[in-house]
Design a protein around this motif. Structure first.
Motif, short mmCIF file in Angstrom:
data_model
loop_
_atom_site.label_atom_id
_atom_site.label_comp_id
_atom_site.label_asym_id
_atom_site.label_seq_id
_atom_site.Cartn_x
_atom_site.Cartn_y
_atom_site.Cartn_z
N LEU A 43 24.90 25.32 48.59
CA LEU A 43 24.02 24.16 48.43
C LEU A 43 24.48 23.30 47.25
O LEU A 43 24.43 22.07 47.31
N ALA A 44 24.93 23.96 46.18
CA ALA A 44 25.43 23.20 45.03
C ALA A 44 26.68 22.42 45.42
O ALA A 44 26.84 21.25 45.05
N LYS A 45 27.55 23.06 46.21
CA LYS A 45 28.77 22.38 46.67
C LYS A 45 28.41 21.18 47.55
O LYS A 45 29.04 20.14 47.49
N GLU A 46 27.37 21.37 48.35
CA GLU A 46 26.92 20.26 49.20
C GLU A 46 26.47 19.08 48.33
O GLU A 46 26.84 17.93 48.58
N PHE A 47 25.69 19.40 47.29
CA PHE A 47 25.23 18.35 46.40
C PHE A 47 26.42 17.70 45.71
O PHE A 47 26.49 16.47 45.58
N GLU A 48 27.38 18.52 45.28
CA GLU A 48 28.57 17.99 44.61
C GLU A 48 29.30 16.98 45.53
O GLU A 48 29.70 15.90 45.07
N SER A 49 29.43 17.32 46.83
CA SER A 49 30.11 16.40 47.76
C SER A 49 29.38 15.08 47.86
O SER A 49 30.00 14.02 47.93
N LEU A 50 28.03 15.16 47.89
CA LEU A 50 27.26 13.93 47.97
C LEU A 50 27.53 13.05 46.75
O LEU A 50 27.71 11.84 46.86
N VAL A 51 27.58 13.68 45.57
CA VAL A 51 27.83 12.93 44.34
C VAL A 51 29.24 12.32 44.37
O VAL A 51 29.43 11.13 44.09
N ARG A 52 30.21 13.16 44.77
CA ARG A 52 31.61 12.69 44.76
C ARG A 52 31.83 11.55 45.75
O ARG A 52 32.71 10.71 45.55
N ALA A 53 31.04 11.55 46.79
CA ALA A 53 31.22 10.51 47.81
C ALA A 53 30.64 9.17 47.37
O ALA A 53 30.81 8.16 48.06
N ASP A 54 29.94 9.16 46.25
CA ASP A 54 29.30 7.92 45.79
C ASP A 54 30.02 7.42 44.55
O ASP A 54 29.98 8.04 43.49
N GLN A 55 30.68 6.27 44.67
CA GLN A 55 31.55 5.76 43.60
C GLN A 55 30.79 5.45 42.30
O GLN A 55 31.38 5.38 41.24
N ARG A 56 29.46 5.27 42.41
CA ARG A 56 28.71 4.91 41.19
C ARG A 56 28.52 6.12 40.27
O ARG A 56 28.20 5.98 39.11
N PHE A 57 28.72 7.32 40.82
CA PHE A 57 28.48 8.56 40.06
C PHE A 57 29.77 9.28 39.71
O PHE A 57 30.80 9.07 40.34
N GLU A 58 29.66 10.20 38.75
CA GLU A 58 30.79 11.08 38.45
C GLU A 58 30.28 12.50 38.20
O GLU A 58 29.14 12.71 37.79
N ILE A 59 31.16 13.45 38.49
CA ILE A 59 30.87 14.86 38.20
C ILE A 59 31.37 15.15 36.79
O ILE A 59 32.49 14.77 36.43
N SER A 60 30.53 15.82 35.96
CA SER A 60 30.85 15.96 34.54
C SER A 60 31.46 17.30 34.17
O SER A 60 31.92 17.49 33.04
N ALA A 61 31.41 18.26 35.06
CA ALA A 61 31.99 19.58 34.78
C ALA A 61 32.25 20.29 36.10
O ALA A 61 31.56 20.03 37.09
N ASP A 62 33.25 21.17 36.11
CA ASP A 62 33.56 21.92 37.33
C ASP A 62 32.31 22.59 37.91
O ASP A 62 31.53 23.19 37.17
N VAL A 63 32.15 22.51 39.20
CA VAL A 63 31.05 23.21 39.85
C VAL A 63 31.56 24.58 40.30
O VAL A 63 32.33 24.69 41.24
N VAL A 64 31.14 25.60 39.59
CA VAL A 64 31.65 26.95 39.89
C VAL A 64 30.60 27.75 40.67
O VAL A 64 30.92 28.45 41.61
N LEU A 65 29.34 27.61 40.25
CA LEU A 65 28.27 28.36 40.93
C LEU A 65 27.19 27.39 41.42
O LEU A 65 27.51 26.48 42.16
N GLY A 66 25.96 27.57 40.99
CA GLY A 66 24.87 26.77 41.56
C GLY A 66 24.42 25.59 40.72
O GLY A 66 23.35 25.06 40.94
N LEU A 67 25.23 25.20 39.73
CA LEU A 67 24.85 24.08 38.85
C LEU A 67 25.82 22.92 39.02
O LEU A 67 27.04 23.12 38.98
N VAL A 68 25.26 21.72 39.18
CA VAL A 68 26.07 20.51 39.26
C VAL A 68 25.71 19.59 38.10
O VAL A 68 24.55 19.17 37.98
N CYS A 69 26.68 19.28 37.24
CA CYS A 69 26.46 18.34 36.15
C CYS A 69 27.03 17.00 36.57
O CYS A 69 28.21 16.92 36.91
N PHE A 70 26.21 15.96 36.56
CA PHE A 70 26.68 14.67 37.06
C PHE A 70 26.00 13.54 36.29
O PHE A 70 25.05 13.77 35.54
N ARG A 71 26.49 12.34 36.47
CA ARG A 71 25.90 11.17 35.80
C ARG A 71 26.33 9.90 36.48
O ARG A 71 27.32 9.88 37.22
N LEU A 72 25.57 8.86 36.23
CA LEU A 72 25.98 7.53 36.65
C LEU A 72 27.13 7.12 35.74
O LEU A 72 27.07 7.36 34.53
#
Lengths: 481, 481
Positions: free
Chosen positions: B380-409
């Motif tokens: 589920l975390a990977k799914e959320f990560e893909s959604l974030v990565r697919a949106d150019q306005r956002f960025e991922i702030s740290a590797d997603v290894v387990l169930g936590l996604v760090c992201f920001r505009l």
């Protein structure tokens, strides 16, 4: 297991629990197992595939119950009571389902807020000085800890932090390192072992104040004053005194009306540990035992012992919340929230919704019901005391103030040790010993919610029967020699 | 309330709990209350006479629920998960009824013994080195603590005690006071705030080791080695290093294969805090994250976070039980028993029967069920990560290894703070922030047992909708300026 299955299994568990508690007195109170008994009864590894729930439930009787010391049997007279009531169990079920972790106000406002208000309710039941009530504007207030050991440690750490602050304020050039090694804390030689451990953890000297049987094992003001003067003369800095109201060995009470002013004059933090006895202070006739609380910086007792609130619920009040917050404050970004500075909340501990238990119990019993409960236990202890006093072979070893009776056979420590061993090996009743002025003493603590006069009389019948046997054996041994 | 009434009320409570959890997603996940909301809703004092149970139950919805942050809502993505499962709740009900306090083997043998065996079960699931398994002859083993904070502190105190012993052994003339002020402990600047607090409590220096985004916020061996050398040159005594596997801000992993040998060579106690991430190590694909455990003296993680065992259950293993026992041992007469010296049991803490929860959960899920649960959250975390990565306005702030996604505009901290505020004020989903390299970052942690793909997608829809609004407002503001 889904919610539908939980509905079914949960109701079965409610019946299992009710059956267990209704029939508990038919079980041997103290288990007949050797260390390591359990390992051979279950597999060495967790199963790959799920077991059935039926198998798990079957194993409660097969694996667990043979090794349980039944603390809620009316024949359990060991240690001190631990609480067990139906309203508390219902609240704990709800708390487990809500399952919030209360490490800040925002993490679950109801959790933090109910805790503050329940601590006020309980503080008022005890007629604590206004300073300890949070209300809407107070500087003091209460917080739930896990155990009295934790509360003692938390108070000691807050005291250490305050002492270092005061020393640095009066001498800003002094290096901070090295202050701790000069600090000295005090407690009675009758205090619970966790007080000594708190000193070890905090890395400060913890001196035991000697007590005497002739003073009813209470710390004397004169002794404390002398130790403080000697330590100051030796360049040490007295900063903390842990008074005990209701010691573990004999339920002795330090004279805090005498000790408090000494601490206040010397700027020593006085913490009061009333782990067991504290619950009784809700009764007007026992409240005088708490006189002197007005000199204390912090106070703690365990409703999870004697106030029908299941473990864990150790209630602690401080005169100044800022002393606690100052000693532990950490504020990483992931714990910040919009109401950060509202200042009314000061929880330093993770916890479940422990205040729910207090709320359920206080409301379902009412203050009168709780007072009745305390009084009944004290009465049962007095009844046991009369039985002991009526038997010339025995003696009472310490004043019976609340629900604990310390007694022994007139005779050697060996005879009393043998008696206790036979009592516990019989597994019908369970007691633990203590040492008072070098004597091996048996402690009889009224513990279970369901203990009645008939259990006390039956316990005494067993004790005297075994005492008879022990004394006959001793006589035989002497004859043979 | 007697057993008969408990049968009725207990079953009602089971239904209330099942209803609550089945319908939880319809509640606003984050409460809309101001500090102090609760006090005005209930009386200022406990009732003299009992309230009715009906009134108490009515007040759950009136008083409590409006102020609850619903940690088990599938829309809760804040902090890290806290466990909540039906088998654990059933075990907790039983534990509450048995209500034994496990401060020694004799106080309830089943309690102590099941704990030791369950810690072995779990240790084997994690494929811990043999040294950490108690078995029937091992020197190491596991013990349940309340929280990871507690485990960190306990390890630190055992390390302090061992360090003082070693120093005195090599220099018996050296005075014991003063040693503590020379001790120095280390942890990552990404470590949980409780690590710093443990240092404060123990009265030792705790140095934060700086980490870099370019190193994925992991402590580097070179940095640790340099700090140790500098401190030794300055006359200090390095004695403890707390490594983190899965940090709170970004779920970063210290390189313990590199750090462990340094600690071993320097006789520094290495403790591993894997509070959140530890549960994942039961899956072979995540177990490599624990490589290096063979260099550790102690290791801890929280099954009460991510392994379906309700709070509290923080599992801690040590290589040598004697290091723990030695640091805390107290033995007053009232805690002595016939099997005192059997030596297999080393519980330093009061507790209820916490191992029952582990037993129920491990058996009702089986290892496979637990692994499936971990994998689903990571997916589920990977799914959320893909959604974030697919949106150019956002960025991922740290590797997603387990169930936590760090992201920001992509944009300023202010814009991200505004976004987070609007997300939480909407009360449909709940997140908390962290700071990474000076950037304000949103943390999205998959938490609830019942979170599904549809909740993740709905959360993302809400986040992007609010982001759109925030960015429009920013544009308007710029135009106006």
């Amino acid at each position: 297991m889904d919610a539908a299955e939980f509905r079914r299994r949960g109701k079965e568990m409610v019946d299992l629990i009710a059956d267990y508690l209704e029939n508990i007195e038919q079980r041997p109170v103290y288990p007949d197992v050797e260390p390591g008994y359990l390992r051979s009864l279950i597999p060495e590894e967790a199963p790959e595939e799920p077991d059935t729930y039926e198998d798990v439930v079957k194993d409660i009787e097969r694996v667990i119950m043979p090794g349980v010391t039944h603390w809620h049997s009316p024949y359990f007279y060991a240690y001190f009571p631990t609480a067990n009531s139906f309203p508390a169990m219902l609240a704990d079920m709800l708390s487990g389902a809500i399952g919030c972790i209360g490490f800040s106000w925002a993490a679950s406002p109801a959790c933090t807020e109910l805790e503050t208000v329940m601590m006020d309710w309980l503080g008022k039941m005890l007629k604590l000085p206004e300073d300890f009530i949070a209300g809407t504007h107070g500087q003091g207030g209460g917080v739930i800890q896990g155990t009295a050991s934790e509360a003692t440690l938390v108070a000691l750490l807050a005291a250490r932090s305050r002492a270092v602050r005061m020393i640095l304020a009066s001498d800003p050039q002094r290096p901070e390192t090295g202050i701790t090694s000069k600090l000295v804390a005090y407690s009675s030689d009758q205090a619970h072992c966790s007080v000594e451990r708190a000193g070890m953890i905090a890395g400060v000297r913890m001196k035991k104040i000697p007590t005497e049987q002739s003073d009813k094992y209470a710390v004397q003001g004169e002794t404390l004053r002398r130790m403080i003067q000697e330590d100051k003369a030796a360049g040490l800095i007295p900063f903390y005194f842990c008074a005990t109201l209701g010691t573990t060995p004999s339920c002795a009470f330090d004279h805090i009306t005498e000790l408090g002013p000494i601490c206040n004059a010397e700027k020593i933090w006085m913490h009061i540990d009333a782990a067991y006895a504290g619950s009784s202070f809700i009764c007007p006739e026992f409240r005088p035992l708490l006189n002197g609380i007005e000199f204390a910086d912090s106070f703690n007792f365990n409703p999870h012992k004697w106030l029908l609130v299941n473990f864990d619920c150790s209630t602690m009040w401080v005169r100044k919340r800022s002393d606690l917050i100052g000693a532990f404050k950490m504020d990483p970004l992931y714990l910040k929230h919009d109401h950060q500075e509202s200042g009314r909340y000061f929880y330093t501990d993770n916890s479940l919704f422990r205040s729910l238990k207090m709320w359920f119990v206080f409301r379902m019993y009412g203050l009168k019901g709780l007072q009745d409960y305390i009084r009944k236990h004290v009465e049962l202890a007095k009844e046991f005391e009369s039985l002991v006093r009526a038997d010339q072979r025995f003696e009472i070893s310490a004043d019976v103030v609340l629900g604990l009776v310390c007694f022994r056979l007139k005779g050697s420590n060996e005879v009393n040790e043998t008696l206790l061993k036979r009592i516990n090996n019989g597994r019908k009743i369970h007691l633990v010993p203590c040492q008072l002025s070098g004597q091996f003493v048996l402690r009889f603590a009224v513990c279970a919610r369901t203990t009645e006069s008939r259990h006390i009389r039956e316990a005494w019948r067993l004790i005297t029967q075994l005492a008879e046997e022990v004394m006959q054996d001793v006589t035989k041994l002497k004859v043979r020699m």
